[in-house]
Design an enzyme around this catalytic site. Sequence first.
Site, PDB file in Angstrom:
ATOM      1  CB  SER A 277       2.524 118.565  59.125  1.00 23.35           C
ATOM      2  OG  SER A 277       1.663 117.892  58.203  1.00 23.35           O
ATOM      3  CE  LYS A 278      -0.267 122.522  64.760  1.00 23.49           C
ATOM      4  NZ  LYS A 278      -0.862 123.861  65.026  1.00 23.49           N
ATOM      5  NE  ARG A 279       0.254 117.192  54.897  1.00 24.75           N
ATOM      6  CZ  ARG A 279       0.469 116.108  54.182  1.00 24.75           C
ATOM      7  NH1 ARG A 279      -0.462 115.189  54.077  1.00 24.75           N
ATOM      8  NH2 ARG A 279       1.632 115.932  53.586  1.00 24.75           N
TER       9      ARG A 279
END
Length: 560
Positions: free
Chosen positions: A312-314
């Site tokens: 994910s973006k994290r």
Amino acid sequence: SEIEGNSSLRMLCLAVACAFAGWSVTRRSPPQFVHLSSRWLAQKAGRRSPQILTTATAVTRTRFAPSPTGSLHVGGARTALFSWLKARQDDGKFILRVEDTDTARSTRESEASVLRDLQWLGLVDDEGPEVGGDKGPYRQSERMKLGLYQKFGEQLISAGHAYPCFCTAEELEQKRKVADAAGENPKYDGTWRDADQVEVQRRMEAGEPYTVRFKVPRGTQVTIDDQVRGQVTWDAEATIGDFILLRSGGMPVYNFCVAVDDAMMEVSTVIRAEEHLTNTVRQALILEALGFQVPQYAHLSLVLGEDRSKLSKRHGATSIDQFRQQGYLPQAMLNYLCLLGWNDSTDQEIYSIEELIEKFSLDRVTKSPAVFDIKKLNWINGQHLRALPEEDRARLVGNQLVAAGVSLSADSLFSKSAARMVASKIELINDAEVLVRATLLYPLAEGKDFHADGVVQVGQALLDAFRAGRFPDPTGSDFGAEFKAMVSGIGKTLKRKGKGLFMPLRIALTGRTSGPDVADQLGVLGLVQGQCACESVTLAERMAILEELLSSIPAELAQH
């Protein structure tokens, strides 16, 4: 009874039935088996015998079907790549289909972004919304306007495979709560499955809203031979119950659209993420009821971050556009994406696209999750970058330096010299900016490196050579050889060699203890006039700073 007791006769009857239905088996690729309820084998004990559908086709047709609700993600790009490779390997067709029925989230801007990313990767479609084709339209929204899905919904109702359901949202919610309280799977209980047709007709004529539900045959099991996961079986009646095909406003649901589109576009192989695995049971049931062939399926494992949670973006960059902007090469991205779950059983890690087309096989795709390793991607990108012809690498670096405000022209001698200087040091195109900016500055007075061993002695020798005109011109054609000769002479005079000579030399001329080759840095520095767009410290200015620093050194320390 004779058929039930004779396996050879049973298989013969099955082969005849398959031929009658228009199904065929070829030796071109492993057949996909989908076991579903049979209409034409004898019923026994109230359960219908299993039917085997084969999906071999004359031409391999794969598809990538993104929803244009955002950027192209790494996982989606891998799916597109595997589908594209399968089509290219079999000399087939790669279809791009836009699934844009989510009107609240789908945008043409997102669609354009996805198409642009696929083009950048080189995954060019043979049929799609931009290139066209004889199986279009290739946007679901456009197919919906043609009434395509509604037509098939009516066909299923007429054939007895679907029915109108007049249950309200409140009634369905109550049924769900009852099922939850009983610890049962909250599936539809079939209230309108066998309703009185007079009552159904009355409600329809009265204009009451209704959904269209698929009538799952009693006792049906669906089994697929997944190309990645092997045999997967569902008890369709117990798992999903009678599911919705068309909502009350006539809007088709996802699985209905996908099944119809795959059939109408004659898709032979569906490669997609494992999160779609459970959708297969609904789609296979719909395809069988409509009399279409069922494609081969290959469900790919998830792509995880290094902490083994879903990427994910994290975890940093996850979209193809982000990687493009950061200076990754499309061929390196394809190389790495293919290694996320696939290998050819060798130790090879660097592949050209031609090698991937030749060696790729769904049989070598693992069902274990793949972990996205940014360090591995960077290393692979560096390998591809250094393998480029020098002029191609220079063009890419030059364009990046111009975009970063470092160079005035991508074709200038300054840009080309800078590209040669950083070639062995960078893994990403964008790394060039940092190295070139560092080359142009001179932080000698800002740190403690000036006091390192030998810097004063070597620095004084360099300053003397510069004052006496013995320092070679960095823009000269023989600068490399001349600079080497000067450094050798300084080493002999000072009785220094190896690191004892080259480290203080580097510090005195660049102000740093590391970086590209010193002669290459000076060569770039000599070309800044009229070609560089950012701050720089020329060789003459460096010598002036060095002289000032040397003059501040006490005489008793000047010999060290």
